[in-house]
Design an enzyme around this catalytic site. Structure first.
Site, mmCIF file in Angstrom:
data_model
loop_
_atom_site.group_PDB
_atom_site.id
_atom_site.type_symbol
_atom_site.label_atom_id
_atom_site.label_comp_id
_atom_site.label_asym_id
_atom_site.label_seq_id
_atom_site.Cartn_x
_atom_site.Cartn_y
_atom_site.Cartn_z
ATOM 1 N N LYS A 78 0.853 -1.188 0.000
ATOM 2 C CA LYS A 78 0.000 0.000 0.000
ATOM 3 C C LYS A 78 0.888 1.237 0.000
ATOM 4 O O LYS A 78 1.963 1.237 0.608
ATOM 5 C CB LYS A 78 -0.884 0.021 1.258
ATOM 6 C CG LYS A 78 -2.184 0.759 1.042
ATOM 7 C CD LYS A 78 -3.208 -0.118 0.342
ATOM 8 C CE LYS A 78 -4.534 0.585 0.163
ATOM 9 N NZ LYS A 78 -5.576 -0.316 -0.351
ATOM 10 N N GLY A 174 -24.668 3.254 1.995
ATOM 11 C CA GLY A 174 -23.604 3.843 1.188
ATOM 12 C C GLY A 174 -23.823 3.674 -0.303
ATOM 13 O O GLY A 174 -23.687 2.578 -0.838
ATOM 14 N N GLY A 176 -22.094 4.987 -2.909
ATOM 15 C CA GLY A 176 -20.950 5.533 -3.641
ATOM 16 C C GLY A 176 -20.714 4.756 -4.920
ATOM 17 O O GLY A 176 -21.643 4.177 -5.504
ATOM 18 N N ASN A 177 -19.463 4.714 -5.343
ATOM 19 C CA ASN A 177 -19.129 4.041 -6.612
ATOM 20 C C ASN A 177 -19.564 2.584 -6.618
ATOM 21 O O ASN A 177 -20.125 2.095 -7.590
ATOM 22 C CB ASN A 177 -17.617 4.123 -6.862
ATOM 23 C CG ASN A 177 -17.178 5.545 -7.098
ATOM 24 O OD1 ASN A 177 -17.888 6.319 -7.730
ATOM 25 N ND2 ASN A 177 -16.023 5.909 -6.580
ATOM 26 N N VAL A 178 -19.301 1.877 -5.509
ATOM 27 C CA VAL A 178 -19.688 0.466 -5.443
ATOM 28 C C VAL A 178 -21.178 0.345 -5.113
ATOM 29 O O VAL A 178 -21.920 -0.399 -5.765
ATOM 30 C CB VAL A 178 -18.862 -0.286 -4.375
ATOM 31 C CG1 VAL A 178 -19.312 -1.741 -4.289
ATOM 32 C CG2 VAL A 178 -17.377 -0.216 -4.689
ATOM 33 N N TYR A 180 -23.830 2.236 -5.416
ATOM 34 C CA TYR A 180 -24.853 2.583 -6.415
ATOM 35 C C TYR A 180 -24.922 1.512 -7.517
ATOM 36 O O TYR A 180 -26.012 1.092 -7.926
ATOM 37 C CB TYR A 180 -24.592 3.964 -7.031
ATOM 38 C CG TYR A 180 -25.858 4.556 -7.619
ATOM 39 C CD1 TYR A 180 -26.708 5.337 -6.841
ATOM 40 C CD2 TYR A 180 -26.236 4.281 -8.930
ATOM 41 C CE1 TYR A 180 -27.896 5.849 -7.360
ATOM 42 C CE2 TYR A 180 -27.431 4.780 -9.454
ATOM 43 C CZ TYR A 180 -28.246 5.561 -8.660
ATOM 44 O OH TYR A 180 -29.434 6.056 -9.161
HETATM 45 P P1 NAD Z 1 -17.285 5.953 -2.157
HETATM 46 O O1 NAD Z 1 -16.486 6.934 -1.376
HETATM 47 O O2 NAD Z 1 -17.526 6.171 -3.601
HETATM 48 O O3 NAD Z 1 -18.735 5.768 -1.467
HETATM 49 C C1 NAD Z 1 -18.956 5.626 -0.116
HETATM 50 C C2 NAD Z 1 -20.358 6.161 0.143
HETATM 51 O O4 NAD Z 1 -20.757 5.778 1.459
HETATM 52 C C3 NAD Z 1 -20.450 7.673 0.070
HETATM 53 O O5 NAD Z 1 -21.529 8.032 -0.745
HETATM 54 C C4 NAD Z 1 -20.685 8.101 1.535
HETATM 55 O O6 NAD Z 1 -21.474 9.270 1.641
HETATM 56 C C5 NAD Z 1 -21.404 6.881 2.077
HETATM 57 N N1 NAD Z 1 -21.289 6.694 3.516
HETATM 58 C C6 NAD Z 1 -20.161 6.683 4.268
HETATM 59 N N2 NAD Z 1 -20.476 6.444 5.554
HETATM 60 C C7 NAD Z 1 -21.816 6.305 5.609
HETATM 61 C C8 NAD Z 1 -22.739 6.066 6.662
HETATM 62 N N3 NAD Z 1 -22.333 5.916 7.929
HETATM 63 N N4 NAD Z 1 -24.047 6.000 6.368
HETATM 64 C C9 NAD Z 1 -24.481 6.159 5.107
HETATM 65 N N5 NAD Z 1 -23.651 6.392 4.062
HETATM 66 C C10 NAD Z 1 -22.335 6.463 4.318
HETATM 67 O O7 NAD Z 1 -16.558 4.549 -1.910
HETATM 68 P P2 NAD Z 1 -16.666 3.233 -2.790
HETATM 69 O O8 NAD Z 1 -15.569 3.200 -3.774
HETATM 70 O O9 NAD Z 1 -18.079 3.053 -3.230
HETATM 71 O O10 NAD Z 1 -16.300 2.125 -1.685
HETATM 72 C C11 NAD Z 1 -17.234 1.793 -0.672
HETATM 73 C C12 NAD Z 1 -16.560 0.892 0.347
HETATM 74 O O11 NAD Z 1 -16.097 -0.293 -0.305
HETATM 75 C C13 NAD Z 1 -15.321 1.502 1.012
HETATM 76 O O12 NAD Z 1 -15.232 1.017 2.341
HETATM 77 C C14 NAD Z 1 -14.174 0.941 0.184
HETATM 78 O O13 NAD Z 1 -12.970 0.899 0.936
HETATM 79 C C15 NAD Z 1 -14.686 -0.437 -0.120
HETATM 80 N N6 NAD Z 1 -14.126 -1.036 -1.324
HETATM 81 C C16 NAD Z 1 -14.234 -0.410 -2.515
HETATM 82 C C17 NAD Z 1 -13.724 -1.003 -3.663
HETATM 83 C C18 NAD Z 1 -13.849 -0.340 -5.014
HETATM 84 O O14 NAD Z 1 -13.657 -1.024 -6.030
HETATM 85 N N7 NAD Z 1 -14.190 0.934 -5.083
HETATM 86 C C19 NAD Z 1 -13.085 -2.240 -3.591
HETATM 87 C C20 NAD Z 1 -13.011 -2.888 -2.343
HETATM 88 C C21 NAD Z 1 -13.544 -2.267 -1.223
#
Ligand code: NAD
Length: 341
Positions: A78, A174, A176-178, A180
């Site tokens: 990392k 949540g 977010g990217n994942v 939604y």
């Molecule tokens: P992101 O930042 O795009 O989305 C996270 C969303 O969660 C945001 O919209 C935020 O407002 C919301 N959120 C945070 N805390 C909250 C709460 N207490 N209540 C309600 N909503 C809340 O992140 P992402 O890329 O979608 O990743 C989501 C999670 O998955 C993270 O923990 C990330 O580490 C993990 N993850 C992501 C990936 C990936 O491919 N992006 C891969 C493995 C793990």
């Protein structure tokens, strides 16, 4: 620092500065036993250098476990770039970081993570080939969502008697990217979906576009459902939240969901099936690693779908041995990483 490295079994830590761009970066290589270390690059402010160091170590170790259980020929690493108060030239900073990665001669491969995006990876790619999730390689999040869907079906097989999600009540935290992308998949599967996000705009969009129902962020744990799907931040499964939960299973993308080891035991004693986070959310890592290797989209999608059968086996072993799924996953990863103990 050495004591922390020893306790985490971290192989090496590399510190970099660049006077011109203002770069201050840490690259932790937890393990290279299975292959070159792979893991994202965080770009955020830290209260202290020690905090940045600890973050790099903890995250690199997590990547080793994730890659080992995903069957990848990669170790865990990392990078943490300490975000300065003022950045005159972001592109120059990431290009300087690219030169740092190049100096490690392929022992560490970077990818996007919190605070970084495809464009930053493009800047790094100007200086080194040891980078993934560039604009050309694409966003791993939809692949993470696909893997989580396979994991939700495994949880449904284990706890609901089948993996038809039609009418299954799911609460998703949540968007977010994942989250939604996953919500879109779950609606297509016919799930009865309730969603929450701290950002009211994302909830409104999901209601309008997907026809899902909202649930207040502070009522999410006590909301009755079949499967709770955490896709926000880590640390949300703690003594307080677990005692409120009214679900049969947890299967979500968020990293580091369990606040501590005791939380896994409490979930077990409450009869709630927990899908270990680094197993169910490995779809993005699989996409990043296999795209870098040049595998076809079809091959990658098949590997991501295998997350479901992997969880089937893990749940069966957990039941047979009377140990939590989280403990079974850790022991399996450690058997791969440390065959000599
Ligand atoms: P992101 O930042 O795009 O989305 C996270 C969303 O969660 C945001 O919209 C935020 O407002 C919301 N959120 C945070 N805390 C909250 C709460 N207490 N209540 C309600 N909503 C809340 O992140 P992402 O890329 O979608 O990743 C989501 C999670 O998955 C993270 O923990 C990330 O580490 C993990 N993850 C992501 C990936 C990936 O491919 N992006 C891969 C493995 C793990």
């Amino acid at each position: 620092m050495f004591a922390e490295m020893r306790s985490d079994r971290t192989e090496s830590v590399h510190l970099f500065t660049d006077r011109v761009s203002g770069l201050e970066a840490i690259i932790a290589i937890h393990s290279s036993r299975l292959g070159p270390a792979l893991g994202g690059c965080r770009y955020m402010p830290y209260a202290s250098q020690q905090e940045a160091f600890n973050d790099a170590l903890r995250l690199a170790r997590g990547m080793s476990y994730k890659a080992a259980l995903a069957g990848l020929e990669h170790g865990g690493g990392k990078a943490v770039i300490i975000r300065p108060a003022h950045v005159p030239d972001r592109a120059a900073l990431f290009e300087a970081f690219g030169r740092c990665i190049e100096s490690l001669r392929g022992s560490y491969i970077t990818a996007m993570d919190s605070g970084t995006g495809n464009e930053d990876m493009d800047c790094i790619a100007q200086q080194t080939g040891h980078v993934t999730s560039t604009t050309q390689a694409g966003d791993p999040s939809p692949h993470t969502a696909l893997g989580v869907l396979a994991g939700i079906k495994a949880a449904a097989r284990a706890r609901l008697g089948g993996d038809d999600l039609n009418g299954v009540r799911i609460v998703l935290q949540g968007l977010g990217n994942v989250g939604y992308a996953l919500a879109q998949l779950l609606v297509t599967e016919g799930a009865e979906l309730q969603v929450t996000d701290l950002d009211a705009g994302k909830v409104r969009l999901a209601i309008d576009e997907l026809g899902v129902s909202p649930v207040a962020a502070d009522a999410v744990y006590e909301s009755p459902c079949d499967i709770f799907v955490p896709c926000g931040l880590g640390g949300i499964l703690n003594m307080g939240s677990i005692n409120q939960l009214r679900c049969a299973a947890i299967a979500g993308a968020a990293n580091n969901q369990l606040a501590d080891a005791e939380s896994a035991d409490l979930l077990d004693s409450r009869g709630i099936l927990y899908s270990p986070d680094y197993v169910i959310n490995a779809g993005g890592l699989l996409h990043v690693a296999l795209t870098h290797r040049g595998d076809s989209p079809g091959t990658i999608a098949a590997r991501v779908r295998q997350i479901g059968s992997q969880l089937d086996q893990l749940f069966a072993q957990s039941l047979a041995e009377g140990r939590s799924p989280a403990e079974v996953a850790d022991r399996r990863a450690e058997a791969i990483l440390y065959p000599d103990g």
